[in-house]
Design a protein around this motif. Structure first.
Motif, PDB file in Angstrom:
ATOM      1  N   GLY A 191       0.487  -1.106  -0.288  1.00 41.37           N
ATOM      2  CA  GLY A 191      -0.230   0.216  -0.339  1.00 41.37           C
ATOM      3  C   GLY A 191       0.669   1.369  -0.442  1.00 41.37           C
ATOM      4  N   SER A 192       0.272   2.171   0.322  1.00 43.31           N
ATOM      5  CA  SER A 192       0.728   3.731   0.005  1.00 43.31           C
ATOM      6  C   SER A 192       1.169   4.097   1.517  1.00 43.31           C
ATOM      7  CB  SER A 192      -0.177   5.253  -0.055  1.00 43.31           C
ATOM      8  OG  SER A 192      -1.312   4.779   1.243  1.00 43.31           O
ATOM      9  N   LEU A 193       2.763   4.488   1.359  1.00 43.29           N
ATOM     10  CA  LEU A 193       3.725   4.937   2.943  1.00 43.29           C
ATOM     11  C   LEU A 193       3.047   6.085   3.164  1.00 43.29           C
ATOM     12  CD1 LEU A 193       6.845   5.413   0.226  1.00 43.29           C
ATOM     13  CD2 LEU A 193       5.925   3.275   2.567  1.00 43.29           C
ATOM     14  N   PRO A 194       3.166   6.156   4.981  1.00 44.90           N
ATOM     15  CA  PRO A 194       2.467   7.530   5.468  1.00 44.90           C
ATOM     16  C   PRO A 194       3.086   8.404   5.115  1.00 44.90           C
ATOM     17  CG  PRO A 194       3.507   5.109   7.290  1.00 44.90           C
ATOM     18  CD  PRO A 194       4.227   5.501   5.771  1.00 44.90           C
ATOM     19  N   LYS A 195       2.394   9.278   5.761  1.00 45.65           N
ATOM     20  CA  LYS A 195       2.843  10.672   5.189  1.00 45.65           C
ATOM     21  C   LYS A 195       4.542  11.296   5.591  1.00 45.65           C
ATOM     22  CE  LYS A 195      -1.717  12.510   4.812  1.00 45.65           C
ATOM     23  NZ  LYS A 195      -3.158  13.859   5.238  1.00 45.65           N
TER      24      LYS A 195
END
Length: 379
Positions: free
Chosen positions: A316-320
Motif C-alpha cells: 500500500g501507500s507510504l505514511p505521510k
C-alpha cells in the motif's frame, strides 16, 4: 526551482555537501518479487504528496543559512572547534554523533578530534562502528580504523570523474536462501551523468563496478534510471539502500533492495539527501526502515522523516512524511538520523543542530559553522 537550474544547484550542493564540507566532486577544490526486505512493496509517491504535521518545536534561529541558495566550495569550510554557545558542545552530548568540518584531516568522535593524517571528506561508518570509509582530496576511496590507523586505499580514482558520499552495505550470508555475505561500499561518481558505483570494502586498489539497478519483479515494471543518481544511503541486514535521483525537474528518492534478487523502484517524490536507518526490531519483529531527508518548503530546505514500511504492511501507500522543522525559515543540509530513531542532526551555514523527532526537547546547537554530522553505530 526546476530543470537545469535545479540540477546545477544539486551539483553545487553535492560539491559543497550543501554548505558543509568541500567534497572531492566536479568543480570542487579539493527476495524475488513482492515487497522485498524494506517492506515497502512497489513503492508509492504518497510520502511526497504531503508535508505532514510538524512537531512545533523543531526549528532553529532564522540566522541558519539556506542550502538552496547555491553554495560555493569556498563557503563550505566548517568550524571543528567546540561551541559552548546555544547548546551542547561539539556534539558530545548526542550519543554516537561524529562530526567533520574545516580541519579536513580530523573527525570529531565523542568530543575528541581524531587526526587521520590525510584529508577526510564524506566519512561514513561500518555497521559495527569499527571502520570508517572516506574520500580524500584526490577523490580516492579509503577505509581506516576508528582511531585513524590501518588506512587502506580501497579504490584509486584514475579518471577525471569525481567521487563522493560513500555508504557501507553489509549483509550476513543466508545459506538456506543461497544468499552470500556482503561487505561493500557504494558511492556516487560524476561519471556517466551522475551514477552509483560499488566496490568491496576489503579491497586494496579495487576496481569499482557500476551498481546494478533492476526493477521489482512485477508485470510491466520499468527499471530505475541508470544515471542522474547520487547520495546513496544503505542500512539493515539485507543490504537495502536508498538514493537521490534527478528527474530533470526535481529530486526523488528511490529504494534499492539487494537480497534474493536485486530490485528497486521510486520510493517517494520531492526528496533530497536521504539517510536510511533501520529503527527498532527484535527477534520477533522487523525493524522499521525510516528515512530522514530534505524537501523544499517555501524556498528553503526543511528536514522530513518518513517510514518506508507501507501503511498496510504490504504494497500500500507510504505514511505521510513529517516535517521536523516546520518553522525553519532558511535552510538545512545533510540530515542524519540516530540509530534509535529519536534524534536528527543537520547542518546549516550558522552551525550544526540537533532536534528530537518527537519534539520532547528544544533544538540544540552543537557547534558553530557548518559541519558534516554522521552517527557511528555501537558508540
Amino acid at each position: 526551482m526546476a530543470g537545469r537550474g535545479k540540477k546545477q544547484w544539486a551539483r553545487a550542493a553535492i560539491c559543497a555537501t550543501a554548505l558543509v564540507t568541500p567534497l572531492a566532486v566536479g568543480g570542487c577544490a579539493s527476495q524475488a518479487g513482492g515487497a522485498g526486505p524494506l517492506g515497502a512493496g512497489k513503492s508509492s509517491t504518497a510520502a511526497g504528496e504531503s508535508a505532514g504535521a510538524g512537531t512545533g518545536d523543531g526549528s532553529v534561529p532564522e540566522s541558519a543559512a539556506s542550502s538552496s541558495g547555491g553554495a560555493k566550495p569556498s563557503d563550505a569550510k566548517a568550524s571543528a572547534s567546540a561551541s559552548s554557545k546555544g547548546g551542547a558542545a561539539s556534539g558530545d552530548s548526542i550519543p554516537g554523533l561524529t562530526l567533520s568540518g574545516a580541519d579536513d584531516t580530523k573527525i570529531l568522535i565523542n568530543g575528541k578530534a581524531v587526526d587521520f593524517g590525510m584529508p577526510v571528506y564524506d566519512h561514513t561508518w561500518s555497521p559495527d562502528g569499527k571502520k570508517v570509509a572516506f574520500i580524500d582530496d584526490k577523490s580516492n576511496l579509503w577505509v581506516a580504523n576508528a582511531d585513524g590507523s590501518g588506512k587502506t586505499e580501497v579504490a584509486k580514482n584514475t579518471t577525471e570523474d569525481k567521487w563522493a558520499h560513500p555508504t557501507w552495505q553489509v549483509a550476513k550470508a543466508d545459506p538456506q536462501s543461497g544468499v552470500g555475505a556482503k561487505n561493500n561500499l557504494i558511492f556516487y561518481s560524476t561519471a556517466g551523468n551522475d551514477t552509483l558505483w560499488t566496490v568491496p570494502a576489503t579491497a586494496k586498489n579495487g576496481k569499482p563496478q557500476l551498481l546494478s539497478l533492476g526493477a521489482y519483479a512485477e508485470d510491466g515494471a520499468v527499471p530505475p534510471p541508470k544515471d542522474g543518481n547520487m547520495w546513496p544511503s544503505a542500512a539493515g541486514q539485507f543490504g537495502s539502500s536508498v538514493y537521490q535521483h534527478d528527474n530533470g525537474k526535481d529530486f526523488d528518492i528511490y529504494v534499492r533492495d539487494d537480497y534474493l534478487r536485486q530490485q528497486g523502484d521510486l520510493a517517494f517524490q520531492h526528496g533530497e539527501q536521504p539517510d536510511l536507518v533501520m529503527v527498532g526490531g527484535s527477534a520477533t519483529t522487523d525493524p522499521d526502515p525510516e528515512v530522514v531527508f530534505l524537501r523544499e518548503v517555501g524556498g528553503s530546505q526543511h528536514v522530513f522523516l518518513v517510514s518506508l514500511r507501507a501503511s498496510d504492511g504490504g504494497s500500500g501507500s507510504l505514511p505521510k512524511a513529517k516535517d521536523l522543522t516546520p518553522d525553519l525559515k532558511t535552510g538545512a543540509a545533510t540530515p542524519a538520523l540516530s540509530p534509535d530513531g529519536k534524534t536528527v542532526v543537520y547542518s546549516s551555514e550558522s552551525g550544526v543542530y540537533a532536534i528530537s523527532v518527537d519534539g520532547s526537547w528544544k533544538p540544540k546547537k552543537l557547534m558553530d559553522g557548518p559541519g558534516l554530522p554522521v552517527f557511528r553505530p555501537g558508540s
